[in-house]
Design a protein around this motif. Structure first.
Motif, short mmCIF file in Angstrom:
data_model
loop_
_atom_site.label_atom_id
_atom_site.label_comp_id
_atom_site.label_asym_id
_atom_site.label_seq_id
_atom_site.Cartn_x
_atom_site.Cartn_y
_atom_site.Cartn_z
N THR B 76 0.75 -1.14 0.04
CA THR B 76 -0.11 -0.13 0.04
C THR B 76 1.08 1.07 -0.07
O THR B 76 0.36 2.29 0.15
CB THR B 76 -0.88 -0.04 1.18
N GLY B 77 2.15 1.08 -0.17
CA GLY B 77 3.08 2.35 0.24
C GLY B 77 3.40 2.25 1.59
O GLY B 77 4.43 3.15 1.88
N LYS B 78 2.91 1.62 2.49
CA LYS B 78 3.58 1.46 3.73
C LYS B 78 3.98 0.01 3.77
O LYS B 78 3.50 -0.81 3.73
CB LYS B 78 2.42 1.68 4.81
N SER B 79 5.04 0.27 4.85
CA SER B 79 5.91 -1.30 5.01
C SER B 79 5.13 -1.93 6.10
O SER B 79 5.01 -1.35 7.26
CB SER B 79 7.17 -1.06 5.39
N ARG B 80 4.96 -3.13 5.89
CA ARG B 80 4.14 -3.98 6.98
C ARG B 80 4.98 -5.26 6.99
O ARG B 80 5.67 -5.75 6.31
CB ARG B 80 2.96 -4.35 6.82
N ILE B 81 4.85 -5.97 7.95
CA ILE B 81 5.30 -7.24 8.39
C ILE B 81 4.00 -8.34 8.22
O ILE B 81 3.20 -8.35 8.69
CB ILE B 81 5.88 -7.32 9.91
N ALA B 82 4.61 -9.17 7.09
CA ALA B 82 3.46 -10.18 7.00
C ALA B 82 4.10 -11.69 7.76
O ALA B 82 5.12 -11.80 7.98
CB ALA B 82 3.55 -10.51 5.45
N THR B 83 3.28 -12.60 7.68
CA THR B 83 3.68 -13.89 8.17
C THR B 83 3.63 -14.64 6.70
O THR B 83 2.27 -14.75 6.15
CB THR B 83 2.71 -14.47 9.02
N ALA B 84 4.57 -14.94 6.23
CA ALA B 84 4.74 -15.87 4.92
C ALA B 84 5.06 -17.10 4.61
O ALA B 84 6.04 -17.25 5.65
CB ALA B 84 5.65 -14.87 4.01
N VAL B 85 4.79 -17.74 3.80
CA VAL B 85 5.58 -19.09 3.66
C VAL B 85 6.45 -18.99 2.75
O VAL B 85 6.44 -18.34 1.42
CB VAL B 85 4.47 -20.02 3.06
#
Lengths: 239, 641
Positions: B76-85
């Motif tokens: 979105t233009g903002k950095s975020r932390i995902a939980t990713a595989v």
């Protein structure tokens, strides 16, 4: 041994079930709502010089059906706390849109404080009227009934006009609190707010209040106003 | 939506010039692009150097290593932390082969318990990956070895079944090649995985909904609408149209709990601004494997200019039929074939059910071309039918505030029903009520009717059990219609309005004959219930935490009839066994794993309880799931614990 393992695994699964579902479905949540935090300006030129501000706020903490509620409202006049009220209530959902609330109400006035036992019904009535109604039982047999109804008319998704009407009645005369039997007071407000975010909305509006019957007489005898029309400006916020 | 698009084009071209396979090129570009956007972030270790390292992979073989970990993303233009595989959102596409014994080592690098559930897989219960039911979950820093035989082919997906991790990125696609020849002919195939991303933490979304159920709805009725309605229909008609909603304190504009106000809708991890791209050569048959991996978003999908031939639903082959548009509930999958006959570009358009937003991709013969993005259709408005009522008011809501709980419901259903129906009828002027049927239904309660024939669905009376009455339930559908022929709210008139043929469940016919031809031995009626104002969800008014497991005897054939008493569309997923949707054709009953139940409607399916163990059964809308869930226990003695 198998039995122990079985029991352990059941316990383990039960614990997991809780983390999976129970807390998630019904977490402990709190909400602070500042419904009114406003500056009031008397329309009547006579008392224009008085600086009046007003608050009305609620806090709840709880789960889906059971909550602890705090409700407070009051008024500052020329920097002095004039009248204020605090309620501490246990709230239990009894119907899809209705909560039964019971607890204590304290009125804190410059002269005489008053304590009540409160039983209220709060919720959303058909046609989207937000209702907060309560019976209060005070010392010395005084009973008060207060009904507050509010409606929201959306002009846009963010610009909302909110009319509000509050009526107070007493069962008997209690001169030391300036309470007269019968219809005592009507407050009517009309506030137009703009929700910059859902949680934050400045507003402007008008507020009219009038005392009736014996209550008006008692107030008059004490030199108080029985009717006031005020312009208001303030903010509404929650988190 | 407001994504930094400058990232994706250089990535695309770099990848295109190197000899990366097209599959990697199309699936990887978006997530890689999404990730490079945050090179400034302290958490972007390693990303500047090797952007392609985090691209979405396709993994195939018999052994798989999957790592669930934190991953910085920027949608979105903002950095975020995902939980990713394996570092990407979505996780890698897993390609399996029917008949293979596969093992998957799933490592949990999160600070919380995690899990992976193989959605739609027929496998042993202990491999199903539901913490608290099938296994204990995967603790932080630990791993779990999944091992099972792949007994099916088609398009499926996987996701976390722990907390709200699915919302923050733990999901990916599964494509299983058939052991024998594929009945579907195609020249190339693409996974088209739809999902929803929010910069808000899922817990924050959930808390907001609990505080204010309409928090994300910015399509409420306004004074302007009222004025327009009065001008068009007159005051009294407007009043009567709205009175039911007003009396019930519900909004006919309440279509989705969570909307584009917070969601960015993704297609294969690409935002609508980036746009996922799939390439083709003219005349090719392209198989598109649509998977709805969203947490809360039901999508309506179409490709303007292309007919879609549906060849599989929820991974299972169906007799092909052609449509222009379909609704895909959360967790459903549809495989369609498209055959572009020219070299132009086509927009793969997926709009959210409430039309607050969309995601899109491009099918193109030429990577330089992009297709025009169509406008979203108007937002739907619920009707009386979506309340499951043929009349207004009456037993819905709580006109008498709480005393409802003390009502005698058996009497209500038996005797007073007719009376109530008539008064409601008079008030609302609704047409088409079948009074005789009501009478019959009331009669049949005394003498239970024989079960409807397999394949044709329930002919049982709708009964609201006692637990459905109380503060936790805000509505009950008294006359639910069949959801079988209903394309869904907001799609019903698309044939007339736009000439679009819209998929209906009744069109689904299994490509293979029904395997289990037995009649159901019993029927279980379950009501999907909730209180939207309090944001509580339940089945039969009982939340999962307080519910007894649903007991099935191993080998039995049962019918489950779902009645949606709420105004939301619920995609209901039964783990471990097939849900055989009763479409009126007992010979070719289609098999699904997830069934959408339209608001105020009912739908029936048959289940052969051929898999022992404890299985989850729930609404797949993430924030409905905690309450709207049941355990299904399949055992030899009928499920006694």
């Amino acid at each position: 041994m198998t039995k122990h393992r079985f029991t352990a695994s059941i316990l383990c699964m039960a614990a997991n079930n809780i983390s999976l579902a129970h807390e998630a479905a019904d977490p402990l949540i709190s909400m602070v709502s500042i419904n009114q935090l406003e500056q009031r300006l008397n329309h009547d030129a006579q008392s224009n010089d008085r600086d009046i501000s007003n608050w009305n706020a609620e806090v709840w903490l709880g789960k889906n059906l059971d909550k602890l509620w705090l409700k407070t409202e009051g008024e500052f006049v020329d920097g002095q706390r004039e009248e204020s009220e605090l309620q501490v209530l246990y709230s239990r959902a009894i119907a899809p849109y209705w909560d039964l609330q019971t607890g204590w109400r304290g009125d804190f006035n410059p002269e005489q404080n008053q304590h009540w036992f409160a039983v209220g019904l709060q919720g959303l009535a058909p046609y989207f009227f937000e209702i907060d109604s309560a019976l209060f039982f005070g010392k010395g047999g005084q009973t008060a009934l207060r009904i507050d109804a509010e409606y929201e008319l959306m002009f846009t998704q963010k610009l909302i006009l909110s009319p509000e009407l509050e009526t107070t009645l007493y069962s008997r005369n209690a001169p030391k609190y300036e309470q007269g039997s019968g219809l005592a007071k009507i407050d009517a407000g009309l506030r137009l707010r703009y929700e910059i975010r859902r949680e934050f909305a400045p507003y402007i509006g008008i507020n009219w209040s009038k005392k009736y019957g014996n209550t008006a007489d008692l107030s008059r005898a004490d030199g108080g106003d029985i009717e006031a029309l005020q312009w208001v400006a303030g903010i509404r916020a929650w988190f | 939506m407001k994504h930094t698009t400058h990232i994706s084009s250089p990535t695309l071209s770099t990848l295109a010039t190197t000899s990366v396979s097209r599959r990697r090129f199309v699936t990887g570009a978006a997530s890689a692009g999404a990730l490079i956007g945050l090179s400034g972030s302290p958490l972007s270790w390693g990303i500047e150097k090797a952007p392609t390292a985090v691209e979405q992979q396709t993994l195939s073989g018999k052994h798989f290593d999957l790592d669930i970990g934190y991953q910085p993303v920027n949608f979105t233009g903002k950095s975020r932390i995902a939980t990713a595989v394996n570092g990407s959102v979505p996780g890698p596409i897993l390609r399996w082969r029917e008949g293979d014994d596969i093992t998957l080592r799933v490592r949990n690098h999160l600070a919380h318990d995690s899990s992976i559930h193989w959605h739609g897989m027929i496998l042993p219960a202990e491999m199903d990956g539901v913490p608290g039911m099938s296994f204990a979950g995967i603790k932080p820093g630990e791993y779990f070895d999944y091992a099972f035989n792949v007994q099916q082919s088609g398009t499926y997906w996987y996701h976390s079944h722990s907390g709200f991790q699915e919302q923050t990125g733990v999901y990916g696609a599964i494509v299983i090649e058939p052991k024998g020849p594929d009945p579907v002919a195609y020249d190339r195939d693409y996974v088209v995985q739809l999902s929803d991303w929010s910069d808000e933490a899922p817990e924050a979304i959930y808390a907001k909904l609990k505080k204010r159920g309409d928090y994300y709805n910015f399509n409420e009725r306004t004074a302007g609408d009222l004025w327009r309605d009065i001008k068009e229909k007159g005051l009294s008609q407007t009043w009567s149209d709205r009175s039911m909603w007003n009396q019930m304190r519900m909004s006919e504009r309440d279509i989705a709990d969570v909307t584009a106000y917070t969601y960015t809708y993704l297609m294969n991890g690409a935002t609508p601004d980036q746009g996922w791209t799939g390439l083709f050569k003219r005349g090719e048959k392209i198989r598109l494997r649509f998977i709805n991996s969203a947490a809360m978003t039901i999508f309506d999908v179409r490709i303007p200019g292309l007919k879609m031939t549906v060849v599989a639903a929820d991974g299972q082959n169906v007799e092909p039929f052609t449509i222009d548009e379909f609704r895909i509930g959360v967790a459903e999958t549809y495989d369609v074939i498209v055959e572009p006959s020219d070299d132009s570009a086509y927009c793969v358009f997926a709009q959210s059910i409430d039309r607050s937003g969309f995601t899109r991709g491009t099918l193109s013969a030429n990577p330089a071309l992009s297709a025009a993005i169509p406008n979203m259709d108007p937002a739907p408005v619920l009707s009386h039918r979506d309340m499951g009522m043929a009349m207004a008011g009456m037993s819905h809501g709580d006109q008498n505030m709480g005393s409802m709980a003390g009502m005698d419901h058996s009497q209500h259903a038996m005797g007073s029903m007719k009376e109530m129906d008539h008064s409601g009828h008079d008030r609302s002027n609704m047409k088409g009520m079948d009074h005789s049927q009501h009478g019959m239904a009331a009669m049949s309660m005394a003498m239970p009717a024989p079960l409807g024939k397999a394949g044709f669905g329930s002919n049982n009376e709708i009964t609201h059990v006692k637990t459905e009455f109380g503060p936790q339930v805000d509505a009950r559908a008294d006359s639910p219609q069949s959801g079988l022929d209903d394309p869904g709210i907001g799609l019903r008139n698309h044939q007339q309005l736009y000439g679009r043929k819209v998929l209906r469940y009744s069109q689904l016919r299994n490509l293979h004959p029904t395997e289990d031809r037995r009649e159901p031995s019993r029927e279980i009626q379950l009501h999907l219930t909730g209180n939207m104002h309090r944001y509580m969800w339940s089945v039969n008014g009982i939340p999962f935490a307080d519910a007894e497991p649903l007991a099935l005897s191993f080998g039995e054939r049962v019918r489950i009839t779902l009645v949606n008493d709420s105004m939301m569309t619920h995609p209901i997923h039964l783990h471990g066994v097939w849900s055989e949707l009763e479409t009126g054709d007992p010979e070719y009953i289609p098999r699904k794993h997830t069934i959408m139940v339209q608001p105020g409607s009912k739908i029936s399916y048959l289940v052969t309880a051929d898999a022992m163990g404890r299985w989850a059964y729930h609404c797949h809308l993430l924030y409905h799931m905690p309450g709207m869930m049941r355990e299904v226990r399949i055992s030899h003695d009928g499920g006694a614990a």
